[in-house]
Design a protein around this motif. Structure first.
Motif, PDB file in Angstrom:
ATOM      1  N   PHE A  20       7.672  -8.913 -21.571  1.00 52.00           N
ATOM      2  CA  PHE A  20       8.137 -10.264 -21.900  1.00 52.00           C
ATOM      3  C   PHE A  20       9.661 -10.337 -21.850  1.00 52.00           C
ATOM      4  O   PHE A  20      10.231 -11.270 -21.273  1.00 52.00           O
ATOM      5  N   VAL A  21      10.320  -9.344 -22.420  1.00 51.51           N
ATOM      6  CA  VAL A  21      11.792  -9.309 -22.401  1.00 51.51           C
ATOM      7  C   VAL A  21      12.294  -9.271 -20.960  1.00 51.51           C
ATOM      8  O   VAL A  21      13.191 -10.025 -20.582  1.00 51.51           O
ATOM      9  N   ALA A  22      11.691  -8.416 -20.127  1.00 47.70           N
ATOM     10  CA  ALA A  22      12.110  -8.325 -18.721  1.00 47.70           C
ATOM     11  C   ALA A  22      11.828  -9.623 -17.976  1.00 47.70           C
ATOM     12  O   ALA A  22      12.634 -10.058 -17.143  1.00 47.70           O
ATOM     13  N   SER A  23      10.716 -10.253 -18.282  1.00 48.27           N
ATOM     14  CA  SER A  23      10.319 -11.477 -17.577  1.00 48.27           C
ATOM     15  C   SER A  23      11.175 -12.677 -17.942  1.00 48.27           C
ATOM     16  O   SER A  23      11.201 -13.665 -17.210  1.00 48.27           O
ATOM     17  N   THR A  24      11.867 -12.597 -19.049  1.00 48.63           N
ATOM     18  CA  THR A  24      12.655 -13.739 -19.517  1.00 48.63           C
ATOM     19  C   THR A  24      14.161 -13.499 -19.495  1.00 48.63           C
ATOM     20  O   THR A  24      14.934 -14.438 -19.594  1.00 48.63           O
ATOM     21  N   GLY A  77      -0.504  -8.040 -16.077  1.00 47.80           N
ATOM     22  CA  GLY A  77       0.646  -8.921 -16.179  1.00 47.80           C
ATOM     23  C   GLY A  77       0.772  -9.682 -17.482  1.00 47.80           C
ATOM     24  O   GLY A  77       1.550 -10.631 -17.577  1.00 47.80           O
ATOM     25  N   LYS A  78       0.036  -9.271 -18.511  1.00 47.89           N
ATOM     26  CA  LYS A  78       0.094  -9.955 -19.807  1.00 47.89           C
ATOM     27  C   LYS A  78       1.308  -9.457 -20.579  1.00 47.89           C
ATOM     28  O   LYS A  78       1.371  -8.302 -20.951  1.00 47.89           O
ATOM     29  N   ASN A  79       2.262 -10.348 -20.810  1.00 51.19           N
ATOM     30  CA  ASN A  79       3.491  -9.994 -21.508  1.00 51.19           C
ATOM     31  C   ASN A  79       3.742 -11.025 -22.587  1.00 51.19           C
ATOM     32  O   ASN A  79       3.630 -12.223 -22.342  1.00 51.19           O
ATOM     33  N   GLY A  80       4.099 -10.581 -23.784  1.00 46.64           N
ATOM     34  CA  GLY A  80       4.381 -11.565 -24.806  1.00 46.64           C
ATOM     35  C   GLY A  80       4.655 -10.965 -26.158  1.00 46.64           C
ATOM     36  O   GLY A  80       4.780  -9.757 -26.317  1.00 46.64           O
ATOM     37  N   ASP A  81       4.740 -11.867 -27.106  1.00 39.93           N
ATOM     38  CA  ASP A  81       4.909 -11.440 -28.488  1.00 39.93           C
ATOM     39  C   ASP A  81       4.077 -12.324 -29.404  1.00 39.93           C
ATOM     40  O   ASP A  81       3.452 -13.295 -28.975  1.00 39.93           O
ATOM     41  N   ASP A  82       4.048 -11.938 -30.661  1.00 38.53           N
ATOM     42  CA  ASP A  82       3.249 -12.645 -31.650  1.00 38.53           C
ATOM     43  C   ASP A  82       4.081 -13.759 -32.277  1.00 38.53           C
ATOM     44  O   ASP A  82       5.311 -13.704 -32.308  1.00 38.53           O
ATOM     45  N   ILE A  93      -0.113 -14.714 -35.753  1.00 35.77           N
ATOM     46  CA  ILE A  93      -1.010 -15.041 -34.640  1.00 35.77           C
ATOM     47  C   ILE A  93      -0.610 -14.215 -33.425  1.00 35.77           C
ATOM     48  O   ILE A  93       0.501 -14.324 -32.900  1.00 35.77           O
ATOM     49  N   LYS A  94      -1.539 -13.375 -32.985  1.00 37.24           N
ATOM     50  CA  LYS A  94      -1.290 -12.404 -31.916  1.00 37.24           C
ATOM     51  C   LYS A  94      -1.152 -13.085 -30.553  1.00 37.24           C
ATOM     52  O   LYS A  94      -1.904 -13.984 -30.214  1.00 37.24           O
ATOM     53  N   ASN A  95      -0.164 -12.640 -29.778  1.00 38.56           N
ATOM     54  CA  ASN A  95       0.036 -13.034 -28.371  1.00 38.56           C
ATOM     55  C   ASN A  95       0.118 -14.543 -28.147  1.00 38.56           C
ATOM     56  O   ASN A  95      -0.420 -15.058 -27.178  1.00 38.56           O
ATOM     57  N   GLN A  96       0.839 -15.244 -29.004  1.00 40.58           N
ATOM     58  CA  GLN A  96       0.969 -16.694 -28.867  1.00 40.58           C
ATOM     59  C   GLN A  96       2.077 -17.120 -27.912  1.00 40.58           C
ATOM     60  O   GLN A  96       2.050 -18.213 -27.384  1.00 40.58           O
ATOM     61  N   ILE A  97       3.045 -16.262 -27.701  1.00 42.01           N
ATOM     62  CA  ILE A  97       4.165 -16.567 -26.825  1.00 42.01           C
ATOM     63  C   ILE A  97       4.132 -15.560 -25.681  1.00 42.01           C
ATOM     64  O   ILE A  97       4.031 -14.357 -25.925  1.00 42.01           O
ATOM     65  N   GLY A  98       4.215 -16.024 -24.440  1.00 44.23           N
ATOM     66  CA  GLY A  98       4.204 -15.047 -23.370  1.00 44.23           C
ATOM     67  C   GLY A  98       4.194 -15.638 -21.986  1.00 44.23           C
ATOM     68  O   GLY A  98       4.232 -16.852 -21.799  1.00 44.23           O
ATOM     69  N   VAL A  99       4.157 -14.738 -21.026  1.00 46.66           N
ATOM     70  CA  VAL A  99       4.129 -15.077 -19.611  1.00 46.66           C
ATOM     71  C   VAL A  99       3.186 -14.108 -18.908  1.00 46.66           C
ATOM     72  O   VAL A  99       2.899 -13.029 -19.407  1.00 46.66           O
ATOM     73  N   ILE A 100       2.733 -14.522 -17.742  1.00 51.32           N
ATOM     74  CA  ILE A 100       1.984 -13.621 -16.870  1.00 51.32           C
ATOM     75  C   ILE A 100       2.934 -13.212 -15.749  1.00 51.32           C
ATOM     76  O   ILE A 100       3.411 -14.047 -14.984  1.00 51.32           O
ATOM     77  N   ASN A 101       3.245 -11.936 -15.701  1.00 52.98           N
ATOM     78  CA  ASN A 101       4.160 -11.401 -14.696  1.00 52.98           C
ATOM     79  C   ASN A 101       3.837  -9.921 -14.536  1.00 52.98           C
ATOM     80  O   ASN A 101       3.955  -9.157 -15.491  1.00 52.98           O
TER      81      ASN A 101
END
Length: 182
Positions: A87-91, A115-120, A124-132
């Motif tokens: 997630f950090v790399a993708s953003t 490609g599942k990247n994100g944070d909680d 609530i688990k994996n609520q913020i993220g991107v597919i990359n």
């Protein structure tokens, strides 16, 4: 090492957590053979640290250490590290390349791929993220020697779930797998 030569990164950063830093980083560094020495960023261990505050800390570290769009992040660790590091790399700078090197069986069969990247978000688990997708995922089963049996069993449970979802043939092959003899 061959992929690093092809990517020609301007800088290399390794994100690891405190457990992986102690147990797995030495093995990784013994196999790392690129002209650029990696800068190591250690985050605290545990799902509780998979949040925007840890992301903010990593974005600041990257910025303070001169990361640019040609930099590379290597996420060395379990699911928290690969999810958050991706997630950090993708953003950061609107996306920089990253490689996942999962060190737990669960991360090897689930978190580091797809490609599942994100944070909680709070609890609530994996609520913020991107597919990359990462540039690559490197599986080195030598890292499994650092795990307690309970973590191997957790990864095996995920493999069983995949078997139930995928096909009868896959299920029949995976259900006899001895997860403690990895």
């Amino acid at each position: 090492n061959k992929r690093l030569e092809k990517l020609k990164p301007s800088k290399v950063f390794v994100i690891t957590d405190s457990n992986t830093n102690n147990l797995c980083l030495p093995l990784f560094l013994s196999k790392y053979q690129h002209r650029l020495s990696p800068q190591i960023f250690e985050i605290p261990e545990g799902e509780i640290h998979k949040n925007i505050h840890t992301c903010l800390s990593l974005w600041n570290e990257l910025s303070d250490n001169g990361a640019d769009r040609n930099s590379l992040i290597i996420n060395l660790g379990g699911g928290v590290t690969t999810d958050l590091g991706g997630f950090v790399a993708s953003t950061f700078k609107r996306v920089i390349d990253f490689i996942n090197i999962p060190t737990s069986l669960l991360a090897m069969v689930d978190a580091s791929v797809g490609g599942k990247n994100g944070d909680d978000l709070g609890m609530i688990k994996n609520q913020i993220g991107v597919i990359n997708n990462p540039e690559m995922v490197i599986i080195d089963t030598e890292f499994l020697n650092t795990l307690p049996d309970v973590q191997k069993t957790s990864g095996y449970a995920e493999m069983l779930k995949h078997g139930l979802i995928h096909s009868k043939d896959y299920w029949n092959r995976i259900k006899i797998f001895n997860e403690l003899n990895i």
